[in-house]
Design a protein around this motif. Structure first.
Motif, mmCIF file in Angstrom:
data_model
loop_
_atom_site.group_PDB
_atom_site.id
_atom_site.type_symbol
_atom_site.label_atom_id
_atom_site.label_comp_id
_atom_site.label_asym_id
_atom_site.label_seq_id
_atom_site.Cartn_x
_atom_site.Cartn_y
_atom_site.Cartn_z
ATOM 1 N N TYR A 931 28.291 23.013 13.717
ATOM 2 C CA TYR A 931 26.863 23.565 13.534
ATOM 3 C C TYR A 931 26.531 24.799 12.699
ATOM 4 O O TYR A 931 27.588 25.673 12.754
ATOM 5 N N VAL A 932 25.572 24.665 11.853
ATOM 6 C CA VAL A 932 25.444 25.877 10.843
ATOM 7 C C VAL A 932 23.987 26.273 10.972
ATOM 8 O O VAL A 932 23.000 25.435 11.168
ATOM 9 N N MET A 933 23.797 27.607 11.666
ATOM 10 C CA MET A 933 22.572 28.190 11.746
ATOM 11 C C MET A 933 21.888 29.327 10.758
ATOM 12 O O MET A 933 23.010 30.208 10.475
ATOM 13 N N VAL A 934 20.942 29.078 10.009
ATOM 14 C CA VAL A 934 20.167 29.986 9.216
ATOM 15 C C VAL A 934 19.195 30.422 9.801
ATOM 16 O O VAL A 934 18.190 29.796 10.297
ATOM 17 N N GLN A 935 19.316 32.091 9.968
ATOM 18 C CA GLN A 935 18.192 32.661 10.796
ATOM 19 C C GLN A 935 17.549 33.723 9.976
ATOM 20 O O GLN A 935 18.299 34.595 9.274
ATOM 21 N N ASP A 936 16.254 33.749 9.872
ATOM 22 C CA ASP A 936 15.742 35.140 9.213
ATOM 23 C C ASP A 936 14.743 35.814 10.174
ATOM 24 O O ASP A 936 14.348 35.095 11.153
ATOM 25 N N THR A 974 29.608 7.930 5.656
ATOM 26 C CA THR A 974 30.666 8.307 6.666
ATOM 27 C C THR A 974 30.590 7.472 7.800
ATOM 28 O O THR A 974 31.593 7.792 8.907
ATOM 29 N N LYS A 975 29.488 7.055 8.227
ATOM 30 C CA LYS A 975 29.165 6.416 9.462
ATOM 31 C C LYS A 975 29.118 7.605 10.672
ATOM 32 O O LYS A 975 29.776 7.474 11.794
ATOM 33 N N ARG A 976 29.174 8.816 10.297
ATOM 34 C CA ARG A 976 28.812 10.011 11.020
ATOM 35 C C ARG A 976 27.362 10.749 11.220
ATOM 36 O O ARG A 976 26.743 10.517 9.887
ATOM 37 N N GLN A 977 27.134 11.174 12.304
ATOM 38 C CA GLN A 977 25.769 12.018 12.329
ATOM 39 C C GLN A 977 25.720 13.208 11.328
ATOM 40 O O GLN A 977 26.479 13.957 11.519
ATOM 41 N N ASN A 978 24.730 13.220 10.548
ATOM 42 C CA ASN A 978 24.578 14.452 10.030
ATOM 43 C C ASN A 978 22.975 14.527 9.843
ATOM 44 O O ASN A 978 22.219 13.741 9.192
ATOM 45 N N GLU A 979 22.609 16.023 10.243
ATOM 46 C CA GLU A 979 21.063 16.238 10.305
ATOM 47 C C GLU A 979 20.723 17.807 10.422
ATOM 48 O O GLU A 979 21.663 18.606 10.380
ATOM 49 N N PHE A 980 19.381 17.927 10.185
ATOM 50 C CA PHE A 980 18.881 19.408 10.437
ATOM 51 C C PHE A 980 17.629 19.559 11.156
ATOM 52 O O PHE A 980 17.239 18.426 11.267
ATOM 53 N N GLU A 981 17.563 20.850 11.657
ATOM 54 C CA GLU A 981 16.156 21.054 12.477
ATOM 55 C C GLU A 981 15.723 22.450 12.251
ATOM 56 O O GLU A 981 16.750 23.313 11.954
ATOM 57 N N ILE A 982 14.344 22.418 11.995
ATOM 58 C CA ILE A 982 13.866 24.048 11.786
ATOM 59 C C ILE A 982 12.956 24.306 12.948
ATOM 60 O O ILE A 982 12.283 23.576 13.429
ATOM 61 N N THR A 995 12.470 32.376 11.439
ATOM 62 C CA THR A 995 12.596 30.795 11.255
ATOM 63 C C THR A 995 14.187 30.718 11.482
ATOM 64 O O THR A 995 14.944 31.471 10.961
ATOM 65 N N LEU A 996 14.482 29.704 12.298
ATOM 66 C CA LEU A 996 15.924 29.097 12.877
ATOM 67 C C LEU A 996 15.833 27.596 12.137
ATOM 68 O O LEU A 996 15.290 26.932 12.586
ATOM 69 N N VAL A 997 16.955 27.602 11.329
ATOM 70 C CA VAL A 997 17.223 26.435 10.801
ATOM 71 C C VAL A 997 18.770 25.978 11.200
ATOM 72 O O VAL A 997 19.923 26.624 11.099
ATOM 73 N N THR A 998 18.775 24.742 11.942
ATOM 74 C CA THR A 998 20.169 24.390 12.579
ATOM 75 C C THR A 998 20.701 23.031 11.870
ATOM 76 O O THR A 998 19.740 22.043 11.896
#
Length: 1005
Positions: A931-936, A974-982, A995-998
């Motif tokens: 999990y990578v989270m970008v928060q401002d 890769t047949k593996r899950q990759n996604e993001f959420e704002i 704002t938080l981006v995951t």
């Protein structure tokens, strides 16, 4: 007269039915009825029987019944069978009293019924006799008519007997003329009739004074004729209903009478006549006996009263040397003349021994039950020598001086050359019975060894009749059965006497008087010794109670089991062993007498079928062999070879399919693939030795070894694979065998035929070609898709790179450098340029890789944030957080986080009015992924849209879309899950506070 009859028997060597090889088959053996009305042979020698309960076919081993079944139209029409006739080809014809004719094919057992019920023109259902000529059936009816019947055309033609009166006459039997087959001879109740088939004319011959050759004699003219046979000249011998025999000369039309002169048979019907050979006739005296008629001497021969057969004969027929007799109440009797061995002689009392004098001129028979006598066989001595006082005579010996020594149970008797009794040694009556003599052995001319009932061996010196005890069984082992038979056997060779006691063998050296025990058997093969024989080759033959015959080499001391039921003997119990001058070993056992060639090991047998049975002893003389029976003996020539052996003939009756229970004949040689569950019915044709046959079978192509077929009549085989097979049946007698074979083939199913395999191969080849072609197309399409996909990825990455390095960023960066130079802030300008160039180099390096580590991504993000912070005069702070060292090794796409940080700076922090802008980037490793989270803490997305709607929407939408496409491409590869959420961050008052981006990257387990 009786002696004359017996002498005639001896001259023609005609053996006695009741005692000499006559074998009876009755209901106890499987016969359907003991009343046999007629008997016939077919071409292969099988016996067919007419009974009041149906028809039988017999092979000597099994009966096949043909009976009427009211619900089966394919069964015989009636069980009440009157007679049988074989057509010489393949059909047995049976005739009935009220149901017409029945035809049975001897190979297939197919049944055909012919009567008025199914053929309206059929002559009469009440048939009295049948003959067959050129496949046309001629038959007489009970009503006195003659008919010809063509079974193929089903046409009947009647021929009425012409008479001057209208009286109905009875026609009893009929024969076809041997010399002129266009003539039929018919026996009637009022004489003999001849019917000429070509002219269809009748001629009647009556036995009367004018047709009697001996017209001057006081003959009684009886015309009730029952049966007839024809001689080689064409003349007839005719049996009469009221007894006696007629001879008819057909060329003169005259008769000659031969009345039966035997008083109690004088008026008995002659029901059947059969040629024995070219001279003698068998005459069947109805329900009485069978007598022999000499056509040359015109005399009758009758058996002695004690030897007459109680067969109650009704009909007699001959097939080669074999005779079959139908009895009216005792079943079937079979006799084979060629198998009879030796001459049978009856005696008044039991015969014990026969010996010849040294000069072979004199011979006596030792006989008697309670009182023993010697009866002369040859020579000049007295006819009878009485041995009064000697009981239970055992044997006697001729001595070199011509005297005789007789051994009985209670003593010895010495008879000198002039036949005077000179010495008797008899135990008194009160002497213990245990002292009685049993076996004896004469050694030379001076010593006699005798075994007694008290299990002692005595040696008598014949010069003075003194004796001494050589051996006595110990008290601990003195059993009744041991004492009764001790010693079981004795033989002499080279100065030593060998004798047995149970399983032990002893040797007594006469000169040294030494007694040795020879241990033959061990605990694994112990058996009781019953008899001994010794050969000049110093081989001791040993008969046993249950393990056959053994041999013991006196020089090598080797014991060997030579002959058992596994290699020729019919029984493993041996009662006597005798060696003849040709070193043939004669073995007497309960089943038969086996004759063994000790050199070739060939085994042959004499048994009931040879007229030898119930034998209790064998006696050898220089020129004869005697087989001792209770009140008779059979004597054979010692130089004569064994009689011709009649071999059993195996045959295959039919084949059945177990699936449909259908039957096939042996003419069928090919079966469908689903007709592979087969039952083979087989039999053995042997009317003299069925119980001793060793029968086996096998299926070549499947069975590797022969299978025991004794007590069986069929073999079952399931699920036979397709192929060629040969079913074989074998009969083993001694070391000779007879085999019959049936070859057949089971065809392959259509899917195993060449045409189907060819079509299938072509179809498979086409399918493979089509599959490969489709596969190649799919591979080509997949490769093309991969190429397009790679191109798409490259374009996305290029777009991302171009989006990150947009003209504003480059322009602003270069403009910031220009301002630093104009302000003479050389150090800041240099530091900015250095960071800018390093960031560009890093971006370019990572853009060529699919995946980089989090560590590398953090380095680029840190450089980028410092660059942007310098550019905006330290207007915001940033914080990079790592949750453990294992996070740094995780793999993510390069520069995948930078667009979200750029959006946070430009659209969230820069429009802030207050100081203290902050960006926090955190990396956390979970079980399922990274999990990578970008928060401002910027103004939020809604406020940013209001400040600069057009620009934000344009650039924001492009950057986010590129990132979405990159993550979707990564997921596909890769047949593996990759996604993001704002996510928009708000405080408790609902105001935007950032704002938080995951971003989520699924990692391998």
């Amino acid at each position: 007269m009786k002696f004359g009859f017996w002498l005639l028997f001896s001259v023609i060597n005609f053996t006695l039915f009741a005692q000499r090889g006559l074998i009876q088959y009755s209901r106890e053996n499987g016969l359907i009825s003991n009343e046999i009305r007629d008997v016939a042979y077919d071409r292969k020698g099988f016996i067919w029987l007419a009974t009041p309960k149906g028809i039988e076919r017999f092979d000597g081993q099994r009966f096949i019944h043909f009976k009427h079944d009211p619900v089966d139209s394919l069964s015989i029409a009636s069980n009440d069978i009157q007679g049988l006739v074989f057509d010489g080809d393949k059909t047995i014809w049976a005739f009935t009293y009220n149901k017409g004719l029945i035809g049975i094919e001897t190979e297939t057992f197919h049944i055909s019924n012919y009567s008025k019920r199914n053929i309206a023109s059929f002559g009469s259902n009440r048939i009295s006799s049948v003959v067959i000529r050129n496949k046309i059936i001629w038959y007489t009816s009970v009503e006195g008519k003659l008919y010809s019947f063509d079974p193929k055309k089903k046409k009947t033609t009647p021929f009425s007997v012409y008479r001057s009166d209208s009286k109905v006459i009875g026609l009893n039997s009929m024969i076809l003329d041997r010399l002129d087959s266009s003539n039929l001879w018919i026996n009637g109740m009022d004489g003999l009739y001849r019917f000429e088939i070509k002219t269809r004319s009748w001629k009647h011959f009556k036995f009367k004074k004018s047709t009697d050759i001996n017209s001057g004699s006081a003959s009684v003219y009886r015309n009730e004729m029952s049966c007839a046979v024809q001689d080689s000249k064409g003349n007839l011998f005719i049996g009469l209903k009221k007894g006696g025999l007629l001879y008819f000369d057909q060329y003169q039309g005259l008769f000659k009478s031969f009345p039966v002169s035997i008083e109690d048979l004088k008026y008995q019907e002659i029901s059947s006549i059969q040629w024995r050979d070219s001279r003698y006739l068998y005459l069947c005296v109805l329900n009485k006996e069978i007598i022999l008629f000499d056509t040359k001497k015109k005399t009758y021969v009758r058996y002695e009263e004690a030897e007459r057969s109680a067969v109650m004969p009704y009909h007699i027929i001959k097939f080669g040397s074999q005779l079959a007799i139908a009895s009216s109440n005792a079943g079937l009797f079979v006799h084979d003349e060629s198998l009879i061995y030796g001459t049978k002689i009856r005696t008044e009392t039991q015969l014990h021994a026969i010996r010849y004098s040294p000069d072979k001129k004199n011979a006596y028979r030792l006989m008697g039950n309670s009182t023993a006598v010697l009866k002369k066989l040859r020579g000049n001595g007295p006819e009878t020598i009485s041995l009064k006082g000697l009981i239970d005579a055992k044997t006697y010996y001729y001595l070199e001086d011509g005297s005789m020594l007789v051994v009985g149970a209670n003593g010895l008797v010495r008879i000198v050359r002039d036949y005077r009794i000179v010495k008797k040694i008899l135990y008194p009556d009160h002497q213990s019975i245990d002292k009685r003599f049993q076996n004896s052995l004469l050694v030379g001319d001076s010593l006699l060894f005798i075994g007694t009932l008290d299990a002692s061996l005595l040696c008598y010196k014949l010069s003075d009749f003194s004796f001494k005890r050589i051996y006595s069984i110990s008290a601990e082992t003195k059993l009744d059965e041991t004492r009764e038979y001790f010693p079981l056997a004795m033989v002499y060779l080279d100065g030593a006497v060998y004798f047995s006691e149970n399983e032990q063998l002893y040797r007594y050296q006469i000169n040294s008087k030494r007694l040795d025990r020879i241990r033959l058997f061990n605990h694994e093969n112990t058996d009781q010794i019953t008899c001994l024989a010794i050969s000049p080759r110093r081989k001791l033959w040993i008969g046993t109670r249950a393990s056959g015959v053994w041999s013991y080499n006196l020089d090598t001391k080797k014991l060997r089991n030579e002959f058992t039921s596994f290699n020729g003997l019919q029984n493993d119990e041996v009662n006597q062993l005798t060696l003849d001058s040709r070193e043939r070993l004669w073995i007497l056992n309960p089943s038969c007498i086996a004759i063994v060639n000790t050199l070739s090991k060939k085994v042959q047998s004499l048994e009931k079928r040879n007229g030898i049975n119930d034998v209790f002893g064998i006696t050898m003389t220089p020129d004869s062999i005697y087989f001792l029976q209770r009140n008779s003996y059979v004597v054979g020539d010692a130089k004569e070879d064994l009689p011709i052996q009649k071999k059993a003939v195996p045959y295959i009756i039919q084949i059945r399919d177990m699936n449909g229970f259908s039957s096939f004949s042996t003419d069928k040689f090919k079966y469908a693939y689903n007709e592979n569950n087969l039952v083979f019915e087989f039999g053995i044709r042997d009317f003299s030795n069925a119980e001793n046959n060793l029968v086996s079978y096998r299926l070549l192509g499947l069975d590797e070894k022969w299978i025991n077929g004794n007590q069986k009549n069929e073999a079952l085989y399931h699920n036979l694979p397709s192929g060629k097979y040969v079913f074989q049946v074998q009969v083993l007698e001694g070391d000779e065998s007879a085999i019959t074979s049936y070859a057949f083939k089971i065809t392959r199913p259509f899917w195993r035929r060449w045409w189907f395999i060819t079509l299938a191969a072509l179809a498979a080849a086409f399918s493979i070609w089509f599959f490969m072609r489709s596969r190649i197309k799919r591979i080509q399409s997949t490769e093309q898709m991969k190429a397009e996909f790679s191109l798409q990825i490259n374009e996305l990455e290029s777009k991302a790179l171009r989006a990150q390095m947009n003209p504003h960023f480059l322009f602003n960066s270069l403009n910031s450098i220009r301002l630093f130079i104009l302000k003479d802030e050389v150090d800041n300008a240099a530091d900015y340029i250095a960071k800018f160039s390093k960031l560009l180099r890093m971006i370019l390096n990572y853009s060529r890789q699919d995946m980089i580590t989090v560590y590398d991504e953090i380095q680029s993000l840190k450089l980028y944030l410092e660059f942007e912070r310098l550019r905006f005069d330290q207007d915001f702070d940033f914080d990079l957080q790592i949750d453990g060292q294992e996070v740094l090794d995780c793999q993510i796409p390069p520069m995948i986080i930078q667009p979200f940080i750029e959006n946070a700076i430009w659209h969230g922090l820069m429009p802030r009015t207050e100081a203290g802008g902050k960006i926090r980037v955190s990396f956390q490793k979970q079980l399922s992924g990274l999990y990578v989270m970008v928060q401002d803490n910027g103004i939020g997305r809604e406020k940013a849209k209001e400040n600069n709607r057009k620009r934000s929407l344009k650039e924001g939408s492009v950057g986010l879309q590129i990132t979405k496409d990159r993550l979707r491409s990564l997921t596909l590869r890769t047949k593996r899950q990759n996604e993001f959420e704002i996510e928009d961050l708000i405080d408790e008052n609902g105001r935007a506070i950032g704002t938080l981006v995951t971003l989520y990257f699924e990692t391998p387990n």
